[in-house]
Design an enzyme around this catalytic site. Structure first.
Site, PDB file in Angstrom:
ATOM      1  N   ASP A  17     102.689  58.968   8.859  1.00 54.23           N
ATOM      2  CA  ASP A  17     102.065  57.658   8.672  1.00 54.23           C
ATOM      3  C   ASP A  17     102.931  56.822   7.734  1.00 54.23           C
ATOM      4  OD1 ASP A  17     100.223  55.618   8.713  1.00 54.23           O
ATOM      5  OD2 ASP A  17      98.670  56.690   7.614  1.00 54.23           O
ATOM      6  N   LYS A  18     102.513  55.574   7.587  1.00 54.44           N
ATOM      7  CA  LYS A  18     103.170  54.629   6.673  1.00 54.44           C
ATOM      8  C   LYS A  18     102.083  53.967   5.849  1.00 54.44           C
ATOM      9  CE  LYS A  18     102.934  50.619   7.284  1.00 54.44           C
ATOM     10  NZ  LYS A  18     102.639  49.212   6.900  1.00 54.44           N
ATOM     11  N   HIS A  19     102.390  53.641   4.597  1.00 58.01           N
ATOM     12  CA  HIS A  19     101.422  52.859   3.808  1.00 58.01           C
ATOM     13  C   HIS A  19     102.162  51.717   3.131  1.00 58.01           C
ATOM     14  CE1 HIS A  19      97.934  51.970   1.355  1.00 58.01           C
ATOM     15  NE2 HIS A  19      98.782  51.780   0.355  1.00 58.01           N
ATOM     16  N   SER A  20     101.557  50.531   3.170  1.00 56.61           N
ATOM     17  CA  SER A  20     102.144  49.386   2.475  1.00 56.61           C
ATOM     18  C   SER A  20     101.239  49.002   1.311  1.00 56.61           C
ATOM     19  CB  SER A  20     102.270  48.218   3.451  1.00 56.61           C
ATOM     20  OG  SER A  20     102.303  47.008   2.740  1.00 56.61           O
ATOM     21  N   THR A  40      94.901  45.359   7.572  1.00 53.30           N
ATOM     22  CA  THR A  40      95.170  45.757   8.956  1.00 53.30           C
ATOM     23  C   THR A  40      93.883  45.842   9.781  1.00 53.30           C
ATOM     24  OG1 THR A  40      97.120  46.946   8.235  1.00 53.30           O
ATOM     25  CG2 THR A  40      96.228  47.589  10.363  1.00 53.30           C
ATOM     26  N   ARG A  84      86.661  50.516 -11.052  1.00 54.57           N
ATOM     27  CA  ARG A  84      87.907  49.913 -11.564  1.00 54.57           C
ATOM     28  C   ARG A  84      87.922  48.408 -11.339  1.00 54.57           C
ATOM     29  NH1 ARG A  84      92.079  52.566  -8.046  1.00 54.57           N
ATOM     30  NH2 ARG A  84      93.564  51.231  -9.122  1.00 54.57           N
ATOM     31  N   SER A  99      94.587  56.822  -6.013  1.00 58.57           N
ATOM     32  CA  SER A  99      93.701  56.146  -5.063  1.00 58.57           C
ATOM     33  C   SER A  99      94.352  56.076  -3.674  1.00 58.57           C
ATOM     34  CB  SER A  99      93.400  54.737  -5.595  1.00 58.57           C
ATOM     35  OG  SER A  99      92.745  53.973  -4.628  1.00 58.57           O
ATOM     36  N   LYS A 151      93.470  59.250  -0.200  1.00 57.17           N
ATOM     37  CA  LYS A 151      92.983  58.936   1.152  1.00 57.17           C
ATOM     38  C   LYS A 151      94.012  59.357   2.208  1.00 57.17           C
ATOM     39  CE  LYS A 151      92.332  54.853  -0.445  1.00 57.17           C
ATOM     40  NZ  LYS A 151      92.003  53.629  -1.112  1.00 57.17           N
ATOM     41  N   LYS A 152      95.295  59.100   1.929  1.00 55.34           N
ATOM     42  CA  LYS A 152      96.337  59.457   2.903  1.00 55.34           C
ATOM     43  C   LYS A 152      96.409  60.977   3.065  1.00 55.34           C
ATOM     44  CE  LYS A 152      97.904  55.502   4.245  1.00 55.34           C
ATOM     45  NZ  LYS A 152      97.815  55.120   5.657  1.00 55.34           N
TER      46      LYS A 152
HETATM   47  N1  URA Z   1      95.079  50.358  -2.589  1.00 49.76           N
HETATM   48  C1  URA Z   1      94.280  51.436  -2.836  1.00 49.76           C
HETATM   49  O1  URA Z   1      93.813  52.102  -1.915  1.00 49.76           O
HETATM   50  N2  URA Z   1      94.011  51.723  -4.122  1.00 49.76           N
HETATM   51  C2  URA Z   1      94.506  51.032  -5.166  1.00 49.76           C
HETATM   52  O2  URA Z   1      94.218  51.365  -6.292  1.00 49.76           O
HETATM   53  C3  URA Z   1      95.331  49.912  -4.895  1.00 49.76           C
HETATM   54  C4  URA Z   1      95.610  49.608  -3.586  1.00 49.76           C
END
Ligand code: URA
Length: 434
Positions: free
Chosen positions: A79-82, A119, A167, A182, A186-187
């Site tokens: 996967d990719k995360h931005s 997205t 937060r 964070s 999830k990833k």
């Molecule tokens: N995206 C996230 O999922 N968590 C963060 O703390 C900041 C951006």
């Protein structure tokens, strides 16, 4: 164990281990930890930091606070995360392109955050699409298309869901340790074997300067690798929108152009770079360049578009979206040019202000409950360095009323700098890590 003791350890700079952080993350997930304790924990982490080992331990504890997916499939799960920017619709192209190369891409995505688009909101501009799927539906879409772009379910990393909300209202979003835990919890809960991170730097990003973006990229790469997920990162430029459009349906249209083989612009270039690197990380290509070549071929021969079409249909969208996307995407009532107020070169754009202008048009949320209008936004945005005569269009505004378009026009003119001297145009990739 008890929440007060753990918070005090962090407050006093004492090392906290996996056991304490797991107890705290589980307590966030099951309600044993109160909101006040979650807020104090977040502030203690922000002020004192957890160190590399503590950050990894918190990430793993938050990953394990809920369900962790196991794919047991042929092909690497990547996967990719931005970290978020404007005009960034890479995921919509990258996920099906990787799937077309034989990878499995279970992409957990988000909604618009701050001035940036999300997205899920972009994908939902396609009529009928549902991005909130249960695990069985998620697996069924991945089985059919090789990829799925969905929201995190309540069972995945529930500690993050709780801590993120706390937060947001306790001025503790900015902690590198908390952002890293964070994003990655999830990833990692999605069962990834490899991950490429696109950390944005510039006026349209959360990190305005390279040093901050680099620090976040380094923390993410080190933590994800320590957690057993092969990961690398790029710091990429966000001093102008990535695609020449901002807004949900308008960005979906840009993604379709790339999926149909038009890879000339910055969106195509960054997608190919990130996807090529993802194939290297996943062991499907010997080098990033070889991976990029494989991805380019899926875009030019229609395989990536076919995977996207299968994903859209499996998620409730039209069966003929890839063939007739222009007919399916919603259109705004008012569409008009924004004329340049003087002649010169476009030398700077405030991406954050542009993103906020789109939210003002209704393309994003001011409060969580707001409904997003998928049709509004901006397109035909001139790139940095473009030379204009007075009155030439700088971009087009898509709005629901002339008043909304007037307000956006004022904001956008303030966000754009036109000078006599030619512009300095930052490179698309500032740095590669990992
Ligand atoms: N995206 C996230 O999922 N968590 C963060 O703390 C900041 C951006």
């Amino acid at each position: 164990m008890d929440a007060r003791a753990i918070i005090a350890m962090i407050r006093d700079g004492a090392p906290v281990g996996r056991a304490e952080l797991s107890w705290f993350a589980d307590g966030l997930a099951d309600g044993r930890v109160s909101d006040a304790q979650a807020g104090a924990f977040a502030m203690a982490v922000l002020l004192k930091g957890l160190g590399d080992a503590g950050r990894t331990a918190l990430t793993l504890a938050m990953r394990d606070s809920g369900r962790r997916l196991d794919w047991s499939v042929d092909g690497p799960v990547i996967d990719k995360h931005s970290t978020g920017g404007v005009g960034d619709c890479v995921s919509l192209v990258l996920a099906p392109a990787l799937a077309a190369c034989g990878a499995i891409v279970p992409m957990i995505s988000g909604r618009g955050l701050g001035h940036t688009g999300g997205t899920l909101d972009k994908l939902e501009s396609i009529p009928g699409i549902t991005t909130q799927l249960d695990e069985a539906q998620f697996r069924a879409v991945v089985a059919r298309a090789g990829c799925a772009i969905v929201s995190a379910s309540a069972e995945m990393a529930p500690a993050d869901r709780r801590l993120y909300a706390v937060r947001d209202v306790t001025a503790t979003v900015e902690s590198l340790d908390l952002i890293t835990a964070s994003i990655l919890s999830k990833k990692l809960a999605a069962g990834l074997e490899g991950l490429v991170l696109d950390v944005k730097a510039g006026s349209g990003a959360f990190m305005k300067c390279d040093a901050d973006a680099r620090a976040l990229a380094a923390a993410l790469v080190e933590t994800a690798n320590a957690a057993g997920c092969r990961t690398s990162a790029v710091v990429s430029d966000m001093n102008q929108p990535l695609a020449p459009a901002l807004g949900n349906a308008l960005e979906m249209a840009e993604a379709m152009r790339v999926l149909r083989g038009d890879t000339q612009g910055r969106l195509g270039a960054l997608t190919i770079e990130l996807a090529g690197e993802a194939l290297r990380i996943g062991g499907m290509a010997a080098t990033r360049e070889a991976g990029a070549q494989m991805v380019s071929e899926t875009l030019s021969d229609g395989r990536a578009a076919a995977h996207f079409g299968r994903m859209v249909a499996a998620m409730g969208g039209p069966n003929d979206f890839v063939e007739n996307w222009e007919g399916h995407l919603p259109e705004a009532v008012v569409i008009r040019d924004l004329p340049a107020p003087c002649a010169g070169h476009v030398t700077a754009m405030d991406g954050e202000s542009m993103g906020l202008a789109v939210i003002g048009l209704g393309g994003g949320r001011q409060v969580e409950a707001d409904k997003v209008n998928p049709a509004v936004g901006l397109d035909r945005v001139l790139p940095l360095g473009a030379s204009v005569a007075r009155g030439d269009p700088l971009l087009r505004i898509h709005a629901t009323s002339e008043d909304d378009a007037d307000r956006a026009a004022e904001q956008l003119l303030r966000a754009t700098v036109i000078r006599d001297a030619p512009a300095q145009i930052p490179a698309l990739i500032h740095e590669r890590l990992g």
